[in-house]
Scaffold this motif. Structure first.
Motif, short mmCIF file in Angstrom:
data_model
loop_
_atom_site.label_atom_id
_atom_site.label_comp_id
_atom_site.label_asym_id
_atom_site.label_seq_id
_atom_site.Cartn_x
_atom_site.Cartn_y
_atom_site.Cartn_z
N HIS A 238 -12.34 3.10 3.22
CA HIS A 238 -11.87 2.45 1.98
C HIS A 238 -10.58 1.65 2.24
O HIS A 238 -9.80 1.97 3.13
CB HIS A 238 -11.70 3.44 0.82
N ILE A 239 -10.40 0.59 1.47
CA ILE A 239 -9.11 -0.09 1.37
C ILE A 239 -8.77 -0.14 -0.12
O ILE A 239 -9.67 -0.28 -0.94
CB ILE A 239 -9.08 -1.50 2.03
N GLY A 240 -7.47 -0.07 -0.45
CA GLY A 240 -7.16 0.28 -1.83
C GLY A 240 -7.90 1.60 -2.06
O GLY A 240 -8.03 2.43 -1.15
N ARG B 258 -2.96 16.70 1.14
CA ARG B 258 -1.71 17.05 1.82
C ARG B 258 -0.47 16.63 1.03
O ARG B 258 0.61 17.15 1.25
CB ARG B 258 -1.68 16.42 3.22
N LYS C 142 -8.69 7.85 12.23
CA LYS C 142 -9.06 6.52 11.71
C LYS C 142 -9.98 5.76 12.68
O LYS C 142 -10.40 4.64 12.38
CB LYS C 142 -7.79 5.68 11.44
N LEU D 218 -1.49 -1.76 -4.52
CA LEU D 218 -2.95 -1.80 -4.52
C LEU D 218 -3.56 -0.94 -5.62
O LEU D 218 -4.59 -1.29 -6.18
CB LEU D 218 -3.48 -1.25 -3.19
N ASP D 219 -2.93 0.21 -5.88
CA ASP D 219 -3.66 1.18 -6.70
C ASP D 219 -2.72 2.22 -7.30
O ASP D 219 -1.54 2.30 -6.94
CB ASP D 219 -4.76 1.87 -5.87
N ALA E 60 0.85 -1.19 0.00
CA ALA E 60 0.00 0.00 0.00
C ALA E 60 0.88 1.24 0.00
O ALA E 60 2.06 1.19 0.38
CB ALA E 60 -0.89 -0.01 1.23
N THR E 61 0.30 2.36 -0.40
CA THR E 61 1.01 3.64 -0.30
C THR E 61 0.39 4.44 0.85
O THR E 61 -0.30 3.88 1.69
CB THR E 61 0.89 4.41 -1.63
N GLY E 62 0.63 5.74 0.90
CA GLY E 62 0.08 6.56 1.97
C GLY E 62 1.00 6.55 3.19
O GLY E 62 2.07 5.94 3.18
N SER E 63 0.56 7.23 4.25
CA SER E 63 1.39 7.38 5.45
C SER E 63 1.39 6.12 6.31
O SER E 63 2.41 5.80 6.94
CB SER E 63 0.85 8.52 6.33
N SER E 64 0.25 5.43 6.38
CA SER E 64 0.09 4.35 7.38
C SER E 64 1.17 3.27 7.32
O SER E 64 1.66 2.85 8.37
CB SER E 64 -1.29 3.71 7.24
N GLY F 249 -3.67 -0.01 4.32
CA GLY F 249 -4.07 1.08 5.20
C GLY F 249 -5.58 1.18 5.11
O GLY F 249 -6.23 0.38 4.42
N ILE F 250 -6.17 2.15 5.79
CA ILE F 250 -7.62 2.35 5.69
C ILE F 250 -7.90 3.84 5.56
O ILE F 250 -7.26 4.66 6.24
CB ILE F 250 -8.36 1.73 6.91
N GLY F 251 -8.80 4.20 4.67
CA GLY F 251 -9.18 5.61 4.53
C GLY F 251 -10.10 6.02 5.67
O GLY F 251 -10.72 5.17 6.32
C1 F6R Z 1 -2.99 3.40 -0.61
C2 F6R Z 1 -4.34 2.96 -0.36
C3 F6R Z 1 -5.26 3.68 0.56
C4 F6R Z 1 -4.60 4.19 1.84
C5 F6R Z 1 -5.58 4.96 2.69
C6 F6R Z 1 -4.95 5.52 3.94
O1 F6R Z 1 -2.37 2.55 -1.55
O2 F6R Z 1 -4.71 2.02 -0.96
O3 F6R Z 1 -6.31 2.80 0.92
O4 F6R Z 1 -4.07 3.10 2.55
O5 F6R Z 1 -6.13 6.01 1.94
O6 F6R Z 1 -4.00 6.47 3.58
P1 F6R Z 1 -2.98 7.04 4.67
O7 F6R Z 1 -2.18 5.90 5.12
O8 F6R Z 1 -2.16 8.06 3.94
O9 F6R Z 1 -3.82 7.61 5.76
#
Ligand code: F6R
Length: 257
Positions: A142-144, A171, A206, A70-71, A39-43, A136-138
């Motif tokens: 959401h996932i992905g 951000r 979260k 994932l995406d 996955a990407t993002g901060s988590s 991670g989770i939005g």
């Molecule tokens: C990233 C992804 C998303 C993030 C989610 C959380 O590849 O699939 O589901 O995991 O948006 O993003 P962060 O970790 O930046 O809070």
């Protein structure tokens, strides 16, 4: 489902990395090249740091492993620093000493995005399927990039991002207007096909999503709740992300056994 509640982000990363390392070693012990979903993002950043430490200590080897992201955003120019292709190169491929040609990211610039989605599914299957999917989770569950009301059996496809997700991800960009409106994402059915999943979440932002994921009904309104159907899903959260969990003491007691 197993829920692990940690006191720091560093501990979240260590627990998640230990789960990943375990699954990778199992695959390697059975003579296969491991396949990790990233996955990407901060988590997941603390997870990648902890994986790098395991590699540095000689306790883990990902040099022959495959990875599938994932995406990817649709339409960001190649080389854009916030394209997930670049983010994965910087946070996964290089620090974890993986072979670039074995690290895959969906092609968000394909002329035929439907075909690119189908091809991505085929590539995952050809590599032997994902051994361990990092998630991670939005804030909207959401996932992905499977936004609310995604089919629980969806496959890799184009989705329109919600305004919530675009604002959450602003951000990383100069302005909200620069955040793409669409993404090519593995589906919930694709994610469920992984042999194991580990989801990490930190911070109060979260907490509502984690509550819905772990203790809510399985519902397309919280796409991550589909993990309740997965027989090998581990949820690793910090105290702030765990704040709304009704059975937190039970999860702590389970984890200490
Ligand atoms: C990233 C992804 C998303 C993030 C989610 C959380 O590849 O699939 O589901 O995991 O948006 O993003 P962060 O970790 O930046 O809070």
């Amino acid at each position: 489902m197993e829920v692990i509640i940690c006191s720091t982000d560093g501990e979240v990363g260590e627990k998640a990395a230990a789960t990943v390392a375990n699954k990778v070693r199992q695959a390697q012990a059975s003579g296969r090249k491991a396949v990790i979903g990233v996955a990407t993002g901060s988590s997941p950043l603390s997870t990648y740091t902890a994986l790098q430490q395991l590699i540095d200590r000689g306790e883990l080897d990902l040099s022959q492993a495959y990875a599938f992201a994932l995406d990817e955003y649709v339409g960001l120019p190649a080389g854009h620093p916030e394209s997930y292709c670049e983010v994965i190169r910087k946070t996964v491929t290089e620090p974890l000493n993986m072979i670039p040609a074995q690290v895959n990211v969906p092609n968000g610039n394909a002329e035929k995005l439907d075909q690119a989605g189908a091809d991505y599914e085929k590539a995952i299957a050809a590599a032997g399927g994902v051994d361990i999917q990092i998630l991670g989770i939005g804030s909207n569950g959401h996932i992905g990039f499977n936004e609310p009301i995604s089919s629980l059996s969806s496959r890799t496809r184009v989705v329109k991002l919600t305004e919530q997700t675009r604002q959450d991800n602003a951000r990383f960009f100069d302005s909200l207007d620069d955040v793409p409106g669409y993404a090519l994402t593995q589906g919930l059915g694709t994610i469920l096909d992984a042999r194991a999943c580990v989801l990490v979440a930190q911070g109060a932002g979260k907490a509502a999503a984690v509550k819905a994921l772990v203790e809510g009904p399985v519902s397309a309104m919280c796409p991550a709740s589909v993990l309740q159907w997965h027989e090998n899903a581990t949820i690793v959260v910090d105290e702030a992300a765990a704040a709304n969990l009704e059975l937190a003491d039970y999860y702590r007691a389970q984890a200490s056994h």
